[in-house]
Enzyme design. Structure first.
Site, PDB file in Angstrom:
ATOM      1  N   THR A 126       3.490   4.904  -4.173  1.00 43.82           N
ATOM      2  CA  THR A 126       3.110   3.967  -5.091  1.00 43.82           C
ATOM      3  C   THR A 126       2.802   4.683  -6.356  1.00 43.82           C
ATOM      4  O   THR A 126       2.391   5.799  -6.521  1.00 43.82           O
ATOM      5  CB  THR A 126       1.775   3.361  -4.495  1.00 43.82           C
ATOM      6  N   ASP A 128       0.654   3.810  -8.375  1.00 42.90           N
ATOM      7  CA  ASP A 128      -0.564   3.764  -8.706  1.00 42.90           C
ATOM      8  C   ASP A 128      -1.236   4.967  -8.266  1.00 42.90           C
ATOM      9  O   ASP A 128      -2.385   5.153  -8.727  1.00 42.90           O
ATOM     10  CB  ASP A 128      -1.433   2.560  -7.637  1.00 42.90           C
ATOM     11  N   GLY A 171      -2.038  -1.040 -12.335  1.00 41.06           N
ATOM     12  CA  GLY A 171      -3.224  -0.621 -11.648  1.00 41.06           C
ATOM     13  C   GLY A 171      -4.239  -1.379 -11.429  1.00 41.06           C
ATOM     14  O   GLY A 171      -5.106  -1.881 -12.194  1.00 41.06           O
ATOM     15  N   GLU A 222      -4.180  -3.020 -15.762  1.00 43.11           N
ATOM     16  CA  GLU A 222      -4.069  -4.296 -15.431  1.00 43.11           C
ATOM     17  C   GLU A 222      -5.355  -4.828 -14.929  1.00 43.11           C
ATOM     18  O   GLU A 222      -5.958  -5.922 -14.859  1.00 43.11           O
ATOM     19  CB  GLU A 222      -2.952  -4.929 -14.721  1.00 43.11           C
ATOM     20  N   THR A 272       8.532  -2.275 -16.014  1.00 43.02           N
ATOM     21  CA  THR A 272       9.357  -1.177 -16.363  1.00 43.02           C
ATOM     22  C   THR A 272       9.002   0.296 -15.735  1.00 43.02           C
ATOM     23  O   THR A 272       9.618   0.950 -15.617  1.00 43.02           O
ATOM     24  CB  THR A 272       9.198  -1.140 -18.036  1.00 43.02           C
ATOM     25  N   ARG A 274       8.248   0.879 -12.752  1.00 43.55           N
ATOM     26  CA  ARG A 274       8.439   0.900 -11.472  1.00 43.55           C
ATOM     27  C   ARG A 274      10.259   0.939 -11.629  1.00 43.55           C
ATOM     28  O   ARG A 274      10.678   1.282 -10.362  1.00 43.55           O
ATOM     29  CB  ARG A 274       7.989  -0.398 -10.521  1.00 43.55           C
TER      30      ARG A 274
HETATM   31  O1  F6P Z   1       1.128  -1.542  -6.211  1.00 43.01           O
HETATM   32  C1  F6P Z   1       1.915  -1.043  -7.119  1.00 43.01           C
HETATM   33  C2  F6P Z   1       1.918  -2.328  -8.023  1.00 43.01           C
HETATM   34  O2  F6P Z   1       2.903  -1.828  -8.856  1.00 43.01           O
HETATM   35  C3  F6P Z   1       0.596  -2.334  -8.912  1.00 43.01           C
HETATM   36  O3  F6P Z   1       0.366  -1.647  -9.824  1.00 43.01           O
HETATM   37  C4  F6P Z   1       0.843  -3.779  -9.265  1.00 43.01           C
HETATM   38  O4  F6P Z   1      -0.476  -4.627  -9.428  1.00 43.01           O
HETATM   39  C5  F6P Z   1       1.655  -4.587  -8.162  1.00 43.01           C
HETATM   40  O5  F6P Z   1       2.180  -3.725  -7.567  1.00 43.01           O
HETATM   41  C6  F6P Z   1       2.494  -5.667  -8.692  1.00 43.01           C
HETATM   42  O6  F6P Z   1       3.303  -6.086  -7.518  1.00 43.01           O
HETATM   43  P1  F6P Z   1       4.543  -7.197  -7.789  1.00 43.01           P
HETATM   44  O7  F6P Z   1       5.776  -6.674  -7.893  1.00 43.01           O
HETATM   45  O8  F6P Z   1       4.273  -7.899  -6.530  1.00 43.01           O
HETATM   46  O9  F6P Z   1       4.272  -7.931  -8.908  1.00 43.01           O
END
Ligand code: F6P
Length: 340
Positions: A126, A128, A171, A222, A272, A274
């Site tokens: 993750t 996070d 986060g 966030e 971005t 991820r």
């Molecule tokens: O848990 C990982 C994460 O990237 C968080 O930081 C974020 O709040 C969430 O997933 C966003 O999820 P999604 O891709 O469903 O918008």
């Protein structure tokens, strides 16, 4: 031995590197057969899988995302996990074991599957970095690298235009990306969910700084929120019923502009963080985790997750892993030395 691999939850760079490590090591040393479960728990419930051969692993070390897919699926029915459906899918695919690569929710499901009698091993991922069982998860280093590069780039433009720049990073419940990226990027203020903020204090830090400097960089997670308020919901929900977050930087921009009159901009880095290729650190971590996970599988050490503790590669119970790890005072105070 026939082993399934599943990636669940939000994607991140390094998932494919972990899959590659599992398959290469498992075929070479243990003559295992692998199948990839498609789209996370959906594929599990529907027994939808693809064979994974050594040749399929070419190029995966550097490829972001997950070749298996990860679709949010209705794995819960009115809060109840559909354990029977998951067990049925496992049996239907004739699996001897399943390696699950996921964050807290996915590994929470994996722990329940282990309790239901299935042979499960977990790998933590993750961006996070908020799992109690381990100091570091796959994807975190890449997210940090993206965030720090963004903060570095924002510095020069903030300085040129004498602006307050607010960089919003991911986060939801834990501010690890914000605190680490903010510290590495020289942020003048960092706001995280663990430390609800007071708007007057935020403005006071910025206005004091502007007596000395003409620009300010604020990094905000966030999930950060005012002491007397809630986190900024987008109004949408994900497949697990979590409210999706985003927009606290826009709220701060408005308030700072109104209260201080400074030219202020907000930037939401969003997904971005991820995307794209994994960093060297994530490739190596994913490789270590993948190899260790397949070793555990061959030794039939189930119900475990691979982890880093005290810098060492260890194993912890899946139950332990699924709790959330928050930013500690040590890290916050360290970063706070450089506020203002
Ligand atoms: O848990 C990982 C994460 O990237 C968080 O930081 C974020 O709040 C969430 O997933 C966003 O999820 P999604 O891709 O469903 O918008």
């Amino acid at each position: 031995m026939r082993v399934g691999i599943l990636t669940g939850g939000g994607d991140c760079p390094g998932l494919n590197a972990a899959i590659r490590a599992v398959v290469r090591k498992g075929i070479n040393d243990y003559h295992m057969q692998f199948v990839g479960v498609k789209d996370g728990w959906r594929g599990m419930m529907e027994a939808d899988s693809i064979p994974l051969t050594r040749n399929d692993m070419s190029g995966l070390l550097v490829r972001g995302g997950t070749i298996l897919g990860s679709t949010p699926s209705q794995v819960f029915d009115k809060g109840e996990l559909k354990v029977e459906k998951l067990v049925e899918g496992y049996r239907c695919m004739n699996l001897d074991a399943l390696i699950v690569i996921g964050g807290d929710t996915t590994l929470g499901v994996a722990a329940k599957m282990f309790d239901a009698g299935l042979n499960i091993v977990g790998i933590p991922k993750t961006i996070d970095n908020d799992l109690v069982g381990t100091e570091v998860t796959v994807g975190f280093n890449t997210a940090l690298t993206v965030a720090v590069e963004a903060i570095d780039r924002v510095h020069t433009t903030a300085e040129s235009h004498h602006r307050v720049m607010i960089v919003e990073v991911m986060g939801r419940h834990a501010g690890w990306i914000a605190i680490m990226a903010g510290m590495a990027g020289g942020a003048d203020l960092i706001l995280i969910p663990e430390k609800p903020f007071d708007l007057d204090d935020v403005c006071s830090v910025i206005s004091k700084r502007h007596q000395r400097k003409s620009f300010t960089i604020v990094v905000v997670a966030e999930g950060a929120h005012p002491r007397d308020g809630e986190a900024s919901y987008t109004g949408e929900e994900d497949a697990f019923g979590n409210h999706t977050l985003g927009g606290v930087s826009n709220y701060l921009k408005r308030e700072i502009k109104n209260k201080l009159g400074f030219d202020t901009r907000s930037i939401i880095l969003g997904h971005t963080q991820r995307g794209g290729i994994p960093t060297v650190a994530d490739r190596i971590l994913a490789t270590r985790y993948g190899v260790k996970a397949v070793d555990l599988t061959s030794q039939q050490e189930y119900g475990k997750m691979v982890a880093i503790q005290g810098g060492q590669l260890v194993t912890v119970s899946l139950d332990e892993a699924v709790k959330q790890r928050k930013v500690t005072d040590y890290w916050y105070d360290l970063a706070a030395n450089f506020f203002g």
